[in-house]
Design a protein around this motif. Structure first.
Motif, PDB file in Angstrom:
ATOM      1  N   GLY A  77     -14.986  12.797  42.960  1.00 25.44           N
ATOM      2  CA  GLY A  77     -16.273  12.547  43.284  1.00 25.44           C
ATOM      3  C   GLY A  77     -17.318  12.571  42.695  1.00 25.44           C
ATOM      4  N   SER A  78     -16.525  12.124  40.910  1.00 23.14           N
ATOM      5  CA  SER A  78     -17.549  11.771  40.194  1.00 23.14           C
ATOM      6  C   SER A  78     -18.770  10.070  40.848  1.00 23.14           C
ATOM      7  CB  SER A  78     -17.013  11.624  38.611  1.00 23.14           C
ATOM      8  OG  SER A  78     -16.497  12.297  38.234  1.00 23.14           O
ATOM      9  N   THR A  79     -19.604  10.096  40.334  1.00 31.09           N
ATOM     10  CA  THR A  79     -19.698   8.503  41.157  1.00 31.09           C
ATOM     11  C   THR A  79     -20.332   8.284  39.382  1.00 31.09           C
ATOM     12  OG1 THR A  79     -21.955   9.745  41.573  1.00 31.09           O
ATOM     13  CG2 THR A  79     -20.736   9.611  43.069  1.00 31.09           C
ATOM     14  N   GLY A  80     -20.968   7.029  39.868  1.00 27.00           N
ATOM     15  CA  GLY A  80     -21.627   6.154  38.432  1.00 27.00           C
ATOM     16  C   GLY A  80     -20.566   5.401  37.264  1.00 27.00           C
ATOM     17  N   SER A  95     -17.889   9.182  47.725  1.00 25.79           N
ATOM     18  CA  SER A  95     -18.710   9.025  46.925  1.00 25.79           C
ATOM     19  C   SER A  95     -19.914  10.516  47.359  1.00 25.79           C
ATOM     20  CB  SER A  95     -20.268   8.375  47.663  1.00 25.79           C
ATOM     21  OG  SER A  95     -20.692   7.966  48.653  1.00 25.79           O
ATOM     22  N   ASN A  96     -19.690  10.878  48.348  1.00 27.26           N
ATOM     23  CA  ASN A  96     -19.795  12.242  48.979  1.00 27.26           C
ATOM     24  C   ASN A  96     -18.622  13.150  49.645  1.00 27.26           C
ATOM     25  OD1 ASN A  96     -21.203  14.920  50.327  1.00 27.26           O
ATOM     26  ND2 ASN A  96     -23.199  13.355  49.594  1.00 27.26           N
ATOM     27  N   PHE A  97     -18.377  13.838  49.488  1.00 23.61           N
ATOM     28  CA  PHE A  97     -17.678  14.955  50.164  1.00 23.61           C
ATOM     29  C   PHE A  97     -17.928  15.111  51.777  1.00 23.61           C
ATOM     30  CE2 PHE A  97     -14.786  13.187  46.595  1.00 23.61           C
ATOM     31  CZ  PHE A  97     -13.683  13.132  47.606  1.00 23.61           C
ATOM     32  N   SER A  98     -19.224  15.895  51.819  1.00 27.90           N
ATOM     33  CA  SER A  98     -19.747  16.859  53.325  1.00 27.90           C
ATOM     34  C   SER A  98     -19.738  16.600  54.561  1.00 27.90           C
ATOM     35  CB  SER A  98     -21.250  16.330  52.226  1.00 27.90           C
ATOM     36  OG  SER A  98     -21.969  17.153  54.034  1.00 27.90           O
ATOM     37  N   ILE A  99     -19.094  17.002  54.826  1.00 31.89           N
ATOM     38  CA  ILE A  99     -18.564  16.457  56.431  1.00 31.89           C
ATOM     39  C   ILE A  99     -19.902  16.020  56.975  1.00 31.89           C
ATOM     40  CG2 ILE A  99     -18.176  17.792  58.847  1.00 31.89           C
ATOM     41  CD1 ILE A  99     -16.408  19.399  57.188  1.00 31.89           C
ATOM     42  N   GLY A 100     -20.618  16.859  56.633  1.00 29.06           N
ATOM     43  CA  GLY A 100     -22.507  16.443  57.009  1.00 29.06           C
ATOM     44  C   GLY A 100     -22.922  14.870  56.660  1.00 29.06           C
ATOM     45  N   VAL A 101     -22.764  14.409  55.652  1.00 29.78           N
ATOM     46  CA  VAL A 101     -22.704  13.463  54.963  1.00 29.78           C
ATOM     47  C   VAL A 101     -21.577  12.397  55.521  1.00 29.78           C
ATOM     48  CG1 VAL A 101     -23.047  12.045  52.632  1.00 29.78           C
ATOM     49  CG2 VAL A 101     -24.418  13.968  52.807  1.00 29.78           C
TER      50      VAL A 101
END
Length: 239
Positions: free
Chosen positions: A75-78, A101-107
């Motif tokens: 989940g690291s970005t950049g 880029s994002n593991f959130s279910i909502g995202v």
């Protein structure tokens, strides 16, 4: 499931708590103080590694996991200019890898909404689209990986936008991403379509790190005993 945490900052600690609450075991925790313990022998104790460090260490960490044959969730970005190298190595080693880029279910639901809205808006050139992302001051990269994902989704539909820029812009071919760093904001992303008549805006606001951490554990559960390259769309059954 036995998990190795590569990166034990605030996110790593949130992942640990959720994993333990779900009955998993943390068999290795690596941070800057014990990087010497990140060895093949120690990593082999894990079914899956979860990597959350930073843009300068993520690529090497993920490559080590793949070379040592341990499925890895990152989940690291950049660092995405090297993503293709990781994917090539994963294929060559018959490994298992998930990047998000994002593991959130909502995202990830927000990503699907963003794509659908961009598809609807592409015929309406009177609207100009821009993005804003707000994070805490300790976030190391700007714009956020989530904002970049949103921008790339939009540009796939709205082809008059040729590139994103991390500042306000008046150039019609540029997609503006505004990055704000305000404590203690864990993460807000806004997509705004503006016209002389009205505005259309969609917003995702994270209240804490639990959503990100829970999604990472869910991805690790999905990846265990699998081979291949996957995304959160696979994890959540969007494909």
């Amino acid at each position: 499931m036995k998990i190795a945490l590569i990166g034990y900052g605030k996110m790593g600690q949130a992942i640990e708590q959720i994993a333990l609450n779900k009955g998993h075991e943390i068999v290795l925790k690596i941070d800057v103080n014990n990087i010497h313990e990140f060895t093949n022998e120690n990593l082999q104790k894990a079914d899956v590694a979860i990597e959350f460090t930073g843009p300068h260490s993520a690529f090497q960490n993920v490559m080590q996991c793949i070379n040592w044959g341990v499925p890895v969730v990152c989940g690291s970005t950049g660092w995405l200019e090297k993503l293709h190298e990781v994917e090539d190595a994963c294929k060559q080693k018959n490994g298992a890898f998930i990047y998000a880029s994002n593991f959130s279910i909502g995202v990830n639901l927000f990503f699907e909404l963003n794509k659908f809205l961009a598809h609807l808006m592409k015929k309406h050139s009177e609207y100009n689209v821009s993005l804003t992302e707000i994070h805490h001051t300790q976030k190391k990269d700007a714009p956020s990986g989530t904002a970049i994902t949103l921008a790339e989704q939009i540009m796939q539909e709205i082809t008059t936008k040729h590139k994103w820029v991390n500042n306000p812009t008046q150039q019609p071919e540029e997609l503006s991403i505004i990055s704000e760093r305000i404590d203690p904001a864990p993460g807000t992303h806004k997509v705004l379509y503006q016209s002389p008549i009205d505005d259309i805006e969609i917003i995702h606001t994270a209240h804490n790190r639990v959503g990100f951490a829970g999604g990472a554990v869910l991805a690790a559960e999905f990846l265990k005993d699998k081979k291949g390259i996957f995304t959160m769309k696979d994890v959540l059954g969007f494909t």
